[in-house]
Structure formats: C-alpha cells, structure tokens
Design an enzyme around this catalytic site. Structure first.
Site, PDB file in Angstrom:
ATOM      1  N   TYR A 138      22.593 -16.531  10.626  1.00  0.00           N
ATOM      2  CA  TYR A 138      22.026 -17.840  11.362  1.00  0.00           C
ATOM      3  C   TYR A 138      22.678 -18.119  12.499  1.00  0.00           C
ATOM      4  O   TYR A 138      23.799 -18.068  12.750  1.00  0.00           O
ATOM      5  CB  TYR A 138      22.155 -18.998  10.424  1.00  0.00           C
ATOM      6  N   ASP A 231      29.461 -15.152  16.889  1.00  0.00           N
ATOM      7  CA  ASP A 231      29.165 -16.521  16.620  1.00  0.00           C
ATOM      8  C   ASP A 231      30.238 -17.050  15.396  1.00  0.00           C
ATOM      9  O   ASP A 231      30.140 -17.143  14.274  1.00  0.00           O
ATOM     10  CB  ASP A 231      27.835 -16.628  16.155  1.00  0.00           C
ATOM     11  N   LYS A 259      30.314 -27.015  15.684  1.00  0.00           N
ATOM     12  CA  LYS A 259      31.129 -27.710  14.395  1.00  0.00           C
ATOM     13  C   LYS A 259      32.438 -28.261  14.342  1.00  0.00           C
ATOM     14  O   LYS A 259      32.614 -29.228  14.952  1.00  0.00           O
ATOM     15  CB  LYS A 259      30.940 -26.680  13.110  1.00  0.00           C
TER      16      LYS A 259
HETATM   17  C1  LIG Z   1      25.510 -24.152  12.337  1.00  0.00           C
HETATM   18  C2  LIG Z   1      25.509 -22.732  13.061  1.00  0.00           C
HETATM   19  C3  LIG Z   1      25.052 -22.883  14.143  1.00  0.00           C
HETATM   20  C4  LIG Z   1      24.177 -23.809  14.951  1.00  0.00           C
HETATM   21  O1  LIG Z   1      24.824 -24.946  15.190  1.00  0.00           O
HETATM   22  P1  LIG Z   1      24.008 -26.347  15.374  1.00  0.00           P
HETATM   23  O2  LIG Z   1      25.207 -27.350  16.045  1.00  0.00           O
HETATM   24  O3  LIG Z   1      23.637 -26.586  14.196  1.00  0.00           O
HETATM   25  O4  LIG Z   1      22.833 -26.121  16.662  1.00  0.00           O
HETATM   26  C5  LIG Z   1      24.941 -21.692  14.703  1.00  0.00           C
HETATM   27  N1  LIG Z   1      25.594 -20.442  14.298  1.00  0.00           N
HETATM   28  C6  LIG Z   1      26.305 -20.618  13.136  1.00  0.00           C
HETATM   29  C7  LIG Z   1      26.973 -19.513  12.798  1.00  0.00           C
HETATM   30  C8  LIG Z   1      26.216 -21.821  12.581  1.00  0.00           C
HETATM   31  O5  LIG Z   1      26.710 -22.027  11.275  1.00  0.00           O
END
Ligand SMILES: *Cc1c(COP(=O)(O)O)cnc(C)c1O
Length: 422
Positions: A138, A231, A259
């Site tokens: 994701y 990421d 986050k």
């Molecule tokens: C939560 C998440 C995102 C997206 O971040 P948002 O602040 O919700 O847009 C992207 N990559 C990873 C790995 C995530 O866990």
C-alpha cells in the site's frame, strides 16, 4: 449519543459512516471520545488498550504532554503562514541526521502525496514511465499505485475510476521473490523508472523481507539504473531511528515518510539524495506543491516527537514487540494451534493460516472469519487492534508491562474462541 446511534447518523452524511474505509467494521465501530497514553476511550464509556494508534503515528502514545505543550504554543502563534519557517529547517535537519538516504527533504501533507511525488520524481529522473510495486503493498490511495493494494477491511481490490492508461505503467510482482524481479528486469528493465516497496510490508498484516532480499533489490536496481524507493511511511522512525534502511543496512535512492513524522498530525515527506531532490521545483522543474506543506503545527508535533526518539526508546519498544510475539507463540503452542505470529520490532500481527507468510498470496490464505472472532474477543476484553487482518498492530512507549499482560490474556481468550468455533 452512543456509538451505535452515531453510526446510524454518520451513514446519512458520510459514505459508509466513516472517512476512511478500514474504520468501518461490523456491526458498528466505536466512536472515540478521547485518548491518552496507550488508552483510547469511546463515547459509550468503555476504554481500550490501543494497538491501532491511529494506524501507526503515535509512537509516544496519545496526547503526549510535551507534544501537546509545544503544539499549543505554536497554535497561539498561528496555524498556517504560506511562508517558510525556521522549524521546517530544524525538522529537515533532524530527518537528514537520522535517515541514511536523506540529504534534502520536501514536506507534504500525507504519505499518499509523498509516494505520488516520489514516483513523479523517479520518472523525471530516469525519463522512463513504468514503475514496479509489490502485490499487497500500500502506497496510499492515488491512481499510480492503487492496484492490488493492501490495507482495508476487504484486503482492498483495485478501484473503479482509476484510468487504465495510468495503471498500465504499474507492474505488479510478488514480494520476497528474487526470480520475479530478475525475469521482469530481463524483459523490460530499460523501461522501468522505479521499484517502490514497503521494506517491511505493513498493510497486509506484517511481512518482513527475507534475508538478503533488500540487498538484492539494491544491487539489481543500481545495475539497471532503476530508482529504488523505500516507502517508509510506517517503518520510518518506528523500527529504528533511521527506519528500515538503517535496520537492514540497505540505502535506497528515495524514501517516503509520514505517520510518525507528523507526531499525530497530518504530514508526509519525500527525501533522498541531493541529485534527485534538487530536481524538485523551485530548484528544479519537477512540480510539487501544497497549501499546507510544512504546516507549522504538524512540523512542531513532528519535531517534538522525533526529538524523543533515541536508542533507548527503540530498545524498549522493540523489546516489547519481541516479548509480545514470543508470548503469543507460546499461547499458540499451548493451545496446539498452528497460526502464524508475524512482525518485526514494535509491529506484530497474527495470521489465521498454517502457511508461512512471505507475500500477498500467503497472507490471503488467512481465515478472515477467524480473525473477526479474534478481533471481537479482544475488543470485548478492552483491547483495540486494527479491525482488519490486513493491518498491523503497533506498540507505543506507553504500553506498560501490565497492559501487555492484560492484552496477552485477551489474546489467549481470542484464540480459544477461534478454536472452539472450529
Ligand atoms: C499509511 C501509508 C501510506 C499513506 O499515507 P497517508 O498519510 O494515509 O496518505 C503510504 N504508504 C504506506 C506504507 C502506508 O502505511
């Protein structure tokens, strides 16, 4: 109003009654009243030990006194300026100090924006169109990456409304499979701009990389002039001060953060080597912009949070994670159940499958009805974990020993209930 009534009301005005799909679960989600430390309190008068922690950001626990104090002082001085502030430099310096690949930083508002911009930058840098992502990974909810994405109560399918023309440039392969990468690069390596990955997959439960896998990706991307993007929206500042790249000793070209970076406020960042970052406008011509980029309130919360994260902190939360995984494993053995405990550092999850879980297909073999029973038992016992099998539990500094014990009792009851239902 009680949660049940609020959910009825919410459904009239918010699609599905929530503002993000994973928050909806049956029969209705509890509505939050307040939260403090490792506890979240609902409007029905119940409290829960919180392993969701807003899906990861709150490593210091909810409403950390120092974060509240600094943020309150900032708000009095204004909440958005549209001009730069000294604190942005301070936070960027801290990110550069902590994160191995970080030489410059662009602050944005979410992880979604960070990965979208990182991919645009990689495409501009290489002049190539295609990107590679892993099944079940994701990277936020934008069009480039919303293909066989993890995260969400349903394990998340693709979405209608995403143009084929966009996703035809997104190639999917299974995680932890060197052969799949070699074959793909052998065929179309010259068209691939970037490989983007969660170094520890955190949106289909929790799946660490196999030994040597990240090193392999680093080597093959260098050889083929492909940009490697980690990421680290979850793993950044969670599994080590410098994130997964420090933990595994593998340095990507670009990193996306979010986050924890915002200390509980909306924030994301994209960072990496200077040769990439200097291509971003206005120093270069790769366009990226945002009204709230580098927002002083988020920056203040992030700064205060990051300053609190030292070696001792990581030792403590990682020890707690190890403890939880080994205790859950013992419970499974005592009850003679062959489910899989997964995770790394302060991240953990339980898969209701007898298969080893190394990728998306393995994760999907988990029985989500059993997970739902487990989730429900924990919730009744005052323990809140993310309501989906395909999310990950997080530990904060405020998860005290006695809370972990109470949680393990609930976990045991949960597994017993699952066993009874078989
Ligand atoms: C939560 C998440 C995102 C997206 O971040 P948002 O602040 O919700 O847009 C992207 N990559 C990873 C790995 C995530 O866990």
């Amino acid at each position: 109003m009680k949660s049940e009534d609020l959910f009825q009301e919410a459904q009239k005005f918010l699609p599905g009654g929530v503002d993000s799909p994973v928050r909806a679960y049956k029969p209705y989600p509890f509505f939050a009243d307040r939260a403090e430390g490792s506890k979240i309190y609902d409007v029905d008068g119940k409290s829960y030990i919180d392993y969701c922690l807003a899906y990861g950001p709150l490593v210091l626990g909810h409403a950390h006194p120092q974060v509240i104090k600094e943020v309150s002082e900032q708000i009095k001085k204004g909440s958005a300026y549209g001009v730069p502030t000294e604190k942005e430099i301070e936070l960027a310096k801290l990110v550069v100090e902590k994160v191995p690949c970080a030489e410059m930083v662009r602050f944005v508002n979410s992880g979604t924006e960070a990965t979208m911009s990182a991919i645009r930058l990689a495409r501009a840098f290489t002049g190539r169109q295609k990107i590679v992502k892993f099944e079940g990974a994701y990277h936020g909810a934008h069009d480039y990456v919303l293909v066989k994405s993890g995260s969400g109560a349903m394990g998340m399918p693709d979405s209608p409304g995403v143009p084929e023309d966009t996703t035809k440039n997104t190639i999917l392969i299974p995680f932890n499979d060197e052969e799949a990468v070699r074959n793909l690069i052998g065929k179309e390596g010259e068209d691939i701009a970037a490989i983007i990955l969660e170094p520890v997959m955190g949106n289909i439960g929790c799946i660490p990389p196999k030994n040597g896998y990240l090193e392999f990706l680093r080597e093959i991307t260098i050889k083929n002039d492909i940009v490697l993007i980690f990421d680290e929206v979850i793993t950044g500042f969670r599994i080590a001060e410098g994130g997964a790249q420090e933990y595994f000793g593998v340095t990507p070209d670009l990193v996306t953060l979010g986050k924890i970076l915002g200390g509980g406020f909306p924030m994301g960042a994209l960072s990496g080597k200077k040769e990439f970052m200097e291509m971003i406008a206005p120093s270069g011509d790769v366009y990226q912009a945002g009204t709230f980029n580098g927002n002083p309130v988020s920056v203040t919360a992030g700064l205060t949070t990051l300053k609190n994260l030292d070696q001792n902190f990581y030792q403590e939360i990682n020890d707690k994670g190890n403890y939880m995984r080994s205790e859950i494993q013992k419970i499974l053995e005592d009850l003679d159940m062959d489910f899989k405990v997964a995770g790394l550092g302060s991240m953990f999850q339980l898969y209701f499958t007898d298969k080893e879980v190394w990728n998306y297909e393995d994760a999907k073999s988990s029985n989500t009805e059993k997970f739902a029973e487990y989730f429900r038992t924990l919730l009744d016992a005052g323990v809140f974990i993310p309501p989906s099998q395909f999310e990950c539990c997080f530990i904060s500094l405020m998860h005290r020993e006695s809370y972990l014990q109470k949680t393990l009792e609930a976990v045991e009851e949960g597994i017993r209930n699952v066993k009874k239902a078989i």
